[in-house]
Design an enzyme around this catalytic site. Sequence first.
Site, PDB file in Angstrom:
ATOM      1  N   CYS A   1       0.810  -1.204   0.000  1.00 22.08           N
ATOM      2  CA  CYS A   1       0.000   0.000   0.000  1.00 22.08           C
ATOM      3  C   CYS A   1       0.847   1.259   0.000  1.00 22.08           C
ATOM      4  O   CYS A   1       1.082   1.867   1.032  1.00 22.08           O
ATOM      5  CB  CYS A   1      -0.886   0.075   1.227  1.00 22.08           C
ATOM      6  SG  CYS A   1      -1.805  -1.373   1.561  1.00 22.08           S
TER       7      CYS A   1
ATOM      8  N   ARG B   1       7.704  -2.423   1.429  1.00 22.40           N
ATOM      9  CA  ARG B   1       6.476  -2.793   2.117  1.00 22.40           C
ATOM     10  C   ARG B   1       5.772  -3.970   1.442  1.00 22.40           C
ATOM     11  O   ARG B   1       4.892  -4.580   2.047  1.00 22.40           O
ATOM     12  CB  ARG B   1       5.523  -1.593   2.153  1.00 22.40           C
ATOM     13  CG  ARG B   1       6.103  -0.419   2.905  1.00 22.40           C
ATOM     14  CD  ARG B   1       5.286   0.811   2.676  1.00 22.40           C
ATOM     15  NE  ARG B   1       3.989   0.715   3.302  1.00 22.40           N
ATOM     16  CZ  ARG B   1       3.692   1.249   4.476  1.00 22.40           C
ATOM     17  NH1 ARG B   1       4.604   1.916   5.144  1.00 22.40           N
ATOM     18  NH2 ARG B   1       2.503   1.130   5.002  1.00 22.40           N
TER      19      ARG B   1
ATOM     20  N   TRP C   1      -1.546  -3.590  -2.745  1.00 22.01           N
ATOM     21  CA  TRP C   1      -1.564  -4.958  -2.260  1.00 22.01           C
ATOM     22  C   TRP C   1      -3.041  -5.297  -2.104  1.00 22.01           C
ATOM     23  O   TRP C   1      -3.729  -4.800  -1.228  1.00 22.01           O
ATOM     24  CB  TRP C   1      -0.811  -5.097  -0.940  1.00 22.01           C
ATOM     25  CG  TRP C   1      -0.664  -6.530  -0.569  1.00 22.01           C
ATOM     26  CD1 TRP C   1       0.228  -7.432  -1.069  1.00 22.01           C
ATOM     27  CD2 TRP C   1      -1.479  -7.255   0.357  1.00 22.01           C
ATOM     28  NE1 TRP C   1       0.022  -8.665  -0.522  1.00 22.01           N
ATOM     29  CE2 TRP C   1      -1.022  -8.589   0.356  1.00 22.01           C
ATOM     30  CE3 TRP C   1      -2.554  -6.915   1.163  1.00 22.01           C
ATOM     31  CZ2 TRP C   1      -1.590  -9.570   1.148  1.00 22.01           C
ATOM     32  CZ3 TRP C   1      -3.125  -7.898   1.951  1.00 22.01           C
ATOM     33  CH2 TRP C   1      -2.643  -9.215   1.935  1.00 22.01           C
TER      34      TRP C   1
ATOM     35  N   ASN D   1      -5.368   3.782  -0.063  1.00 27.13           N
ATOM     36  CA  ASN D   1      -4.900   2.716   0.829  1.00 27.13           C
ATOM     37  C   ASN D   1      -5.998   2.453   1.831  1.00 27.13           C
ATOM     38  O   ASN D   1      -6.573   3.409   2.368  1.00 27.13           O
ATOM     39  CB  ASN D   1      -3.657   3.152   1.611  1.00 27.13           C
ATOM     40  CG  ASN D   1      -2.410   3.084   0.763  1.00 27.13           C
ATOM     41  OD1 ASN D   1      -2.443   2.580  -0.355  1.00 27.13           O
ATOM     42  ND2 ASN D   1      -1.321   3.606   1.287  1.00 27.13           N
ATOM     43  N   GLY D   2      -6.270   1.188   2.111  1.00 26.23           N
ATOM     44  CA  GLY D   2      -7.261   0.867   3.127  1.00 26.23           C
ATOM     45  C   GLY D   2      -8.394   0.035   2.584  1.00 26.23           C
ATOM     46  O   GLY D   2      -8.287  -0.584   1.516  1.00 26.23           O
TER      47      GLY D   2
ATOM     48  N   GLU E   1      11.891 -16.072  24.110  1.00 29.11           N
ATOM     49  CA  GLU E   1      12.385 -15.195  23.051  1.00 29.11           C
ATOM     50  C   GLU E   1      13.655 -14.463  23.508  1.00 29.11           C
ATOM     51  O   GLU E   1      14.606 -14.308  22.733  1.00 29.11           O
ATOM     52  CB  GLU E   1      11.269 -14.214  22.652  1.00 29.11           C
ATOM     53  CG  GLU E   1      11.622 -13.197  21.591  1.00 29.11           C
ATOM     54  CD  GLU E   1      12.088 -13.785  20.263  1.00 29.11           C
ATOM     55  OE1 GLU E   1      11.952 -14.991  20.037  1.00 29.11           O
ATOM     56  OE2 GLU E   1      12.636 -13.006  19.457  1.00 29.11           O
TER      57      GLU E   1
ATOM     58  N   LYS F   1      17.244 -14.787  21.646  1.00 32.49           N
ATOM     59  CA  LYS F   1      18.028 -13.622  21.163  1.00 32.49           C
ATOM     60  C   LYS F   1      19.442 -13.701  21.701  1.00 32.49           C
ATOM     61  O   LYS F   1      20.406 -13.514  20.962  1.00 32.49           O
ATOM     62  CB  LYS F   1      17.419 -12.295  21.620  1.00 32.49           C
ATOM     63  CG  LYS F   1      16.181 -11.794  20.955  1.00 32.49           C
ATOM     64  CD  LYS F   1      16.284 -11.553  19.482  1.00 32.49           C
ATOM     65  CE  LYS F   1      15.972 -12.812  18.756  1.00 32.49           C
ATOM     66  NZ  LYS F   1      14.945 -13.009  17.891  1.00 32.49           N
TER      67      LYS F   1
ATOM     68  N   GLU G   1      21.431 -16.589  20.064  1.00 30.33           N
ATOM     69  CA  GLU G   1      21.675 -16.386  18.631  1.00 30.33           C
ATOM     70  C   GLU G   1      22.850 -15.446  18.372  1.00 30.33           C
ATOM     71  O   GLU G   1      23.673 -15.702  17.509  1.00 30.33           O
ATOM     72  CB  GLU G   1      20.449 -15.738  17.962  1.00 30.33           C
ATOM     73  CG  GLU G   1      19.353 -16.666  17.576  1.00 30.33           C
ATOM     74  CD  GLU G   1      18.178 -15.918  16.944  1.00 30.33           C
ATOM     75  OE1 GLU G   1      17.705 -16.388  15.908  1.00 30.33           O
ATOM     76  OE2 GLU G   1      17.739 -14.875  17.485  1.00 30.33           O
TER      77      GLU G   1
ATOM     78  N   HIS H   1      11.709 -28.607  39.231  1.00 33.76           N
ATOM     79  CA  HIS H   1      11.649 -29.943  38.628  1.00 33.76           C
ATOM     80  C   HIS H   1      12.911 -30.249  37.829  1.00 33.76           C
ATOM     81  O   HIS H   1      12.896 -31.152  36.990  1.00 33.76           O
ATOM     82  CB  HIS H   1      10.403 -30.064  37.755  1.00 33.76           C
ATOM     83  CG  HIS H   1       9.141 -29.872  38.520  1.00 33.76           C
ATOM     84  ND1 HIS H   1       8.666 -30.790  39.422  1.00 33.76           N
ATOM     85  CD2 HIS H   1       8.276 -28.824  38.574  1.00 33.76           C
ATOM     86  CE1 HIS H   1       7.556 -30.338  39.985  1.00 33.76           C
ATOM     87  NE2 HIS H   1       7.308 -29.137  39.485  1.00 33.76           N
TER      88      HIS H   1
ATOM     89  N   LYS I   1      18.758 -15.786   7.376  1.00 38.74           N
ATOM     90  CA  LYS I   1      17.567 -14.979   7.635  1.00 38.74           C
ATOM     91  C   LYS I   1      16.291 -15.717   7.267  1.00 38.74           C
ATOM     92  O   LYS I   1      15.342 -15.760   8.009  1.00 38.74           O
ATOM     93  CB  LYS I   1      17.675 -13.662   6.844  1.00 38.74           C
ATOM     94  CG  LYS I   1      16.555 -12.684   7.108  1.00 38.74           C
ATOM     95  CD  LYS I   1      16.651 -12.130   8.512  1.00 38.74           C
ATOM     96  CE  LYS I   1      15.394 -11.439   8.964  1.00 38.74           C
ATOM     97  NZ  LYS I   1      15.298 -11.367  10.418  1.00 38.74           N
TER      98      LYS I   1
HETATM   99  N1  HGA Z   1      -8.838  -2.022  -0.899  1.00 41.71           N
HETATM  100  C1  HGA Z   1      -8.044  -1.497  -1.974  1.00 41.71           C
HETATM  101  C2  HGA Z   1      -6.749  -0.909  -1.514  1.00 41.71           C
HETATM  102  C3  HGA Z   1      -5.923  -1.898  -0.775  1.00 41.71           C
HETATM  103  C4  HGA Z   1      -4.637  -1.282  -0.446  1.00 41.71           C
HETATM  104  O1  HGA Z   1      -4.561  -0.502   0.507  1.00 41.71           O
HETATM  105  N2  HGA Z   1      -3.644  -1.635  -1.276  1.00 41.71           N
HETATM  106  O2  HGA Z   1      -2.420  -1.146  -1.278  1.00 41.71           O
HETATM  107  C5  HGA Z   1      -7.812  -2.531  -3.055  1.00 41.71           C
HETATM  108  O3  HGA Z   1      -7.983  -3.744  -2.825  1.00 41.71           O
HETATM  109  O4  HGA Z   1      -7.457  -2.140  -4.146  1.00 41.71           O
END
Ligand code: HGA
Length: 611
Positions: free
Chosen positions: A2, A27, A75, A100-101, A483, A487, A490, A506, A606
Amino acid sequence: MCGIVGAIAPRDVTPILIEGLRRLEYRGYDSTGVALVDGNGQLALRRAVGKVARLEEKLTAAPCSGAIGIAHSRWATHGGVTEANAHPHVSGGRIAVIHNGIIENYEPLRAELLERGYVFQSETDTEVIAHLIHDCAKTAGDLTRAVQQAVARLTGAYAIVVFDAQVPDRIVVARIASPLVIGLGEGENFVASDVQALLPETRRFIFLEEGDVADIRRDTVEIFNQQGEAVTRPEHVSSLSADAVERGEYAHYMLKEIYEQPRAIADTLSERIVGDHVLEAAFGPKAATILPQVMQVHIVACGTSYHAGLVARYYLEQGARIPCTVEVASEYRYRNPVVSPNTLFLAISQSGETADTLAALREAKKLGYVATAAICNVPESSLVREADLSLMTRAGPEVGVASTKAFTTQLAALSLLGLAVAQRRGIDRRITALYARQIRSLPEMVEHTLKLDAQIKVWAEQFADKHHALFLGRGPSYPIALEGALKLKEISYIHAEAYPAGELKHGPLALVDDDMPVIAVAPNDRLLEKLKSNLQEVRARGARLFVFADPNTGFEPGDGIEIMTMPDHIEPLQSPLLYTIPLQLLAYHVAVLRGTDVDQPRNLAKSVTVE
Ligand code: HGA
């Protein structure tokens, strides 16, 4: 995942947009797009499935340029990964929108807009925003008012950026529950979902608040709050440099990643939690049908992710009141498990390519689970592609082999899962609202906890020459002790074990002497008095105790016992994540003192893509 970038300038903004998308690539995303108003006043749109490089190829094949433009890396949440679903979305050949969202009420809006004659080109929730703004613009008189009217009808989470090709003198933006920042230039201005995208252009930023709408022109920025009143928001000058994706001022990636946790956790929560409730669609389009059927969860993971799973068990059992079991993937896959009805299989992996976890998921798909789900940091990974549901952590790239921000963002994501299941199970709304508030304050609390760093560095000196260390905790603090021990072993190569404190007598008590430092995780929870008794048992055998404790737990420093006081007001739901921070810092400083290769410890990799 996004990414949003926008610019209005007296020059071609295409390179700014493309560089911005590149800087947000870490991202994770599945498709990209750009919209500009070209020299002839026409809206130019280019979109591509795949990496930013694919979009650049399209721009090379069919060049376009313009002084106003917006770009997006998507995404997918609603609608598959296709060029038609990639943003920007356009209405009436003039209104271009990136988002985004998740728009929760997109279905009724879509039905209404279809009735009003709009034709949809995509399956996304975003396209309703474009048409809604176009529709409002017919009567609103100006784009900013049209956006205000349109967003008043949206529920869910959004950061949106819009321009009108017929009035190309401004970009209008709006946000709720999804970040958006304005970058200020000289005679030019910018917008992005993250300052990272704009650092080559400016270091002066305005962070928009919940419900804000802003009208951004070349020379002015006007901001309106949710009530439509003109407001001013402070300008910040970022100290980040354009190469902040690199190690920057930090001596090691691990330290940088420890300090990135407030932002990584905030990113993981953003767009997923609005007010007091979790948006189920954040788990994917099938969440609304799958989550109501879930009566039990089986979690499978490896290493640090396994520890996150052990904490999640408390979120799901105590928070959502459903049974949860947790298992390491390498054992699960050969066990031929028996699956109870209505069980969700949940795999956790930073990379999404962990061989054992992936094999376990594939095995699980044959076994009659109600569905499979993944918590993962890499959207394009096999795990995410193959699971029915997924929730992405937004830790950003983690370079240090010893996982830090990937772990705490997993905990944040798992707390969202716990809350989503609790909502579905009809747990008292007052209780779920309380959980929601506690989850939302995690980034700020992590910030406070990081202030212990200097004291922890001093403690580290007492560990540097040791060969063994014992970590103790009870309840959800036991996985945190595990954890902490992981750390330390490791990266410092000190042999470290973790035990539930009640198990000491025990067996492991036989190991305890004055050469074995004992680290205890002691939040002020209902097991505190039990833990105190266990620590007495250790102290009586001459061990040196290092206790991380809430204020008001009554621990007194003294001969052989040192106390590190955590910040005030840590709630039980928050304590696993917050107590992780000092243990990461302790391991880090001990390793630095011992001169080991902190970021690339011997024998470890990794992304564990082999069995
Ligand atoms: N809901 C929207 C945007 C998803 C999103 O934030 N993508 O980066 C979609 O599915 O296109």
